[in-house]
Design a protein around this motif. Structure first.
Motif, short mmCIF file in Angstrom:
data_model
loop_
_atom_site.label_atom_id
_atom_site.label_comp_id
_atom_site.label_asym_id
_atom_site.label_seq_id
_atom_site.Cartn_x
_atom_site.Cartn_y
_atom_site.Cartn_z
N ARG A 262 0.82 -1.21 0.00
CA ARG A 262 0.00 0.00 0.00
C ARG A 262 0.85 1.26 0.00
N ARG A 263 1.87 1.25 0.85
CA ARG A 263 2.75 2.40 0.96
C ARG A 263 3.46 2.69 -0.37
N THR A 265 2.46 1.96 -3.44
CA THR A 265 1.51 2.54 -4.41
C THR A 265 1.32 4.02 -4.08
N GLU A 266 1.13 4.27 -2.79
CA GLU A 266 0.96 5.64 -2.33
C GLU A 266 2.14 6.50 -2.77
N VAL A 268 4.37 6.01 -5.11
CA VAL A 268 4.49 6.21 -6.55
C VAL A 268 3.48 7.26 -7.01
N MET A 269 2.27 7.18 -6.44
CA MET A 269 1.26 8.15 -6.82
C MET A 269 1.65 9.56 -6.41
N ILE A 270 2.16 9.69 -5.20
CA ILE A 270 2.54 11.02 -4.72
C ILE A 270 3.69 11.59 -5.54
N SER A 271 4.72 10.75 -5.76
CA SER A 271 5.89 11.32 -6.40
C SER A 271 5.68 11.53 -7.90
N SER A 272 4.64 10.93 -8.45
CA SER A 272 4.39 11.24 -9.85
C SER A 272 3.34 12.34 -9.97
N VAL A 274 0.22 12.58 -8.91
CA VAL A 274 -1.21 12.31 -9.00
C VAL A 274 -1.92 12.91 -7.79
N LYS A 275 -1.21 12.88 -6.67
CA LYS A 275 -1.82 13.28 -5.42
C LYS A 275 -0.81 14.19 -4.71
#
Ligand SMILES: Nc1ncnc2c1ncn2[C@@H]1O[C@H](COP(=O)(O)OP(=O)(O)OP(=O)(O)O)[C@@H](O)[C@H]1O
Ligand SMILES: [Mg+2]
Lengths: 276, 359
Positions: A262-263, A265-266, A268-272, A274-275
């Motif tokens: 989970r961490r 995915t989180e 990757v999403m943050i650093s790209s 998305v969030k």
């Protein structure tokens, strides 16, 4: 209405399954190959179905290559890179986000700018630098250039910016200084993102190939991805052995990924972007 | 003895000056309230006392010590924020213990002080919870507890109740009053709610645009405001203001004709110094001071708010000027009717065109 929904869902599932199959096939093939005798790997009788459970190439990889040394090098350099990168980036981000000093904006611009420079553009000068410092074929050469990960600073800064300023003021009134603020408040409030950033930094360092390949030319300083290129002998490539080394090399990352799925995915999403 | 003294304090943010030459004496042990409309600089002034904003000019003293350039933590002040500012990752106990731990207090001392504070706030059985598990009122109590534990010379509150719902706000207001009685420390409280100010304060400082308009006990400000702003700000419903033309003076009274009211003349108690006939002044009359009369201001009642014991009549004077009248014990339907109103000269305040009170 509900009917179309159902059909849509089924179609989507099928597409995802196909994509997953395409993605997983090389992994599967590596596994099947690594469990075959070297002599059978490229023969006609080697089909898609696993038909052998032969650990020779694994044993071979461990005994006849320097896999354990490479492991040690990979673990050592990746851990050091992760710890140093995360700690220094956190402190840098804290300073940029929370402290007021001349040159703060400039510093942040430099960080942002370095984010935009591709690593490849720096390879030559970094190599010369490492050479001049006499660090070629040491952990130092592998580690130093990998310590600069601007995205970690940027992500941390965003999270620190989002902490309400009253918390900072409450700490100041309670008698705390910057160290208290960073280590007792800002860091604990951001454990999640710290874990996430650590994991992606670790995975990045573990998988790094190009740079370690340039500076680690002796087998004793190679990391696993570099070491894999050495698994051949005078008779050419030995597929089963290469595959077993690759699988063994990827295992720690795979395990880390499964544990912290989970961490990651989180992160990757943050650093790209998305969030956050 | 004075708790906090401000002398000629100023504050600018860049080119914008938000506090102008503020000098005030905050009595030790008293509950003082800064009140004023949004953006008037209340929070800024409070934060300057806390040391969270630097002063651009002037001097701040706390219990006789010049603290103008001192670190926040050294000033002996504790602050309670509007949004509580609790440490979300720490338990209630640890939130309250935070400052003591930083000061390296002994575990036994920490325990004793935190429990004493929790006792005062009736939070003893909540000590193990995290802030996210508490209600708004409980969170604010923890924030207050964090302040109590430090035993500060001065408590600073910046609109601590404005995030709570109306009922809780009243309850917490009473608790704050009780807390002040119990620990008797100097407290400075910022609010834009004049009811909160009136009910809590020993001394109110009314601010506007970075100036202190008037300071004094709540009822003193209510009865004897220095200017039109204070007169209009303190009191709910607000004081009525009626422009009028001075027509004459005689021993301590001035006669004035309200705008557009024809030949009606009101008498107000004022020496009328510096006033000549024909000057336009503003008359201020509180809603409860207006009473029906045979002749007087004629007002057409548009709406009446019946609150049971008291009703507020919302009326219009000639020239469409709004007027609020308070009536007690009358329940007859008055909407749409025109009534005549007057007030005692002593109940009519006179303000010059700049808003200054003419006593
Ligand atoms: N950090 C800052 N930088 C620039 N201007 C500021 C800053 N803080 C406050 N101001 C300005 O100073 C003035 C006073 O602000 P302050 O927060 O003290 O008002 P306030 O009386 O507390 O209002 P409110 O009731 O809305 O909280 C405002 O005009 C505000 O825009
Ligand atoms: Mg404010």
């Amino acid at each position: 209405m509900i009917q179309t929904r159902k059909i849509e869902n089924i179609i989507l599932s099928v597409i995802t399954l196909c994509a997953a199959a395409i993605w997983v096939f090389p992994l599967y093939w590596a596994m099947v190959t690594s469990l075959r005798r070297e002599s059978r790997v490229v023969s006609d009788s080697a089909g898609l179905i696993p038909d052998e459970f032969n650990l020779t190439s694994y044993i071979d990889a461990i005994l006849n290559t320097r896999l354990l040394t490479w492991y040690w090098n990979s673990i050592g350099t990746s851990l050091i890179i992760t710890v140093v990168t995360v700690v220094t980036s956190m402190m840098c981000a804290y300073a940029i986000s929370q402290m007021r000093f001349p040159g703060r904006r400039l510093l942040y611009l430099v960080v942002l700018a370095s984010f935009m420079i591709p690593a490849q553009a720096l390879v030559v000068s970094q190599f010369i630098l490492m050479n001049d410092m006499g660090l070629i074929n040491t952990w130092g050469a592998i580690i130093l250039p990998q310590l600069i990960v601007p995205v970690v600073i940027i992500v941390y800064k965003q999270f620190f910016d989002a902490v309400p300023k009253e918390l900072r003021e409450a700490v100041l009134l309670d008698g705390g200084g910057e160290y208290t603020l960073l280590f007792k408040v800002y860091l604990p409030l951001n454990w999640g993102i710290t874990a996430a950033l650590s994991i992606i930094t670790f995975i990045g360092a573990w998988n790094a190939f190009f740079w370690p390949f340039l500076v680690a030319t002796s087998e004793s300083t190679m990391t696993i991805p570099v070491g894999i290129t050495q698994v051949q002998d005078t008779f050419g490539v030995q597929y089963a052995r290469v595959m077993s080394v690759a699988l063994l090399g990827a295992m720690p990352v795979a395990v880390a990924y499964l544990l912290f799925q989970r961490r990651v995915t989180e992160a990757v999403m943050i650093s790209s972007g998305v969030k956050g | 003895m004075t708790g906090v003294i401000l002398r000629n304090v100023e504050k600018s943010f860049g080119a914008a000056k938000v506090i102008h030459d503020v000098s005030l004496d905050i009595p030790k042990g008293a509950f003082s309230v800064f009140v004023g409309p949004s953006g008037c600089g209340k929070s800024t002034l409070l934060r300057m006392i806390a040391g969270l904003e630097e002063t651009t000019g002037g001097k701040i003293e706390i219990e006789g010590q010049d603290v103008t350039d001192q670190e926040p933590a050294r000033r002996g002040v504790a602050m309670v924020f509007q949004n509580y500012a609790l440490y979300p990752h720490l338990s209630v106990f640890e939130n309250m213990a935070f400052s003591l731990r930083l000061a390296r207090a002994k575990q036994s001392v920490i325990k004793q002080k935190v429990h004493a504070a929790a006792e005062i706030l009736k939070m003893v059985d909540q000590l193990d919870k995290k802030p996210s598990q508490l209600s708004g009122g409980q969170r604010q109590r923890v924030a207050i507890g964090r302040a109590i534990v430090r035993e500060p010379k001065v408590f600073l509150f910046d609109e601590p109740l404005s995030n709570l719902d109306a009922e809780l706000r009243v309850q917490m207001r009473l608790e704050l009053a009780r807390l002040h009685r119990e620990i008797g420390a100097t407290m400075i409280y910022v609010t834009h709610d004049q009811v909160e100010a009136m009910t809590l304060a020993d001394k109110i400082f009314v601010l506007k645009d970075g100036f202190v308009q008037q300071a004094g006990a709540p009822l003193h400000l209510y009865d004897d405001p220095d200017n039109q702003f204070v007169a209009g700000f303190i009191g709910s419903p607000a004081m009525n203001f009626i422009p009028a033309r001075v027509t004459g003076r005689s021993d301590g009274l001035i006669m004035a004709q309200p705008d557009g009211a024809g030949a009606i003349t009101l008498e107000a108690k004022s020496t009328g110094e510096g006033l000549s006939d024909g000057t336009i002044v503003t008359l201020g009359i509180r809603p409860e001071c207006l009473r029906p009369a045979e002749t007087g201001l004629s007002a057409k009642i548009e709406m009446s708010e019946e609150l049971g014991g008291v009703s507020y009549l919302h009326a219009r004077l000639a020239g469409d000027r709004p007027l609020v009248v308070e009536r007690r014990g009358i329940r007859e339907m008055l909407e749409g009717r025109t009534i005549h109103l007057t007030a005692d000269p002593a109940d009519i305040l006179v303000f010059d065109p700049d808003g200054r009170r003419l006593r």
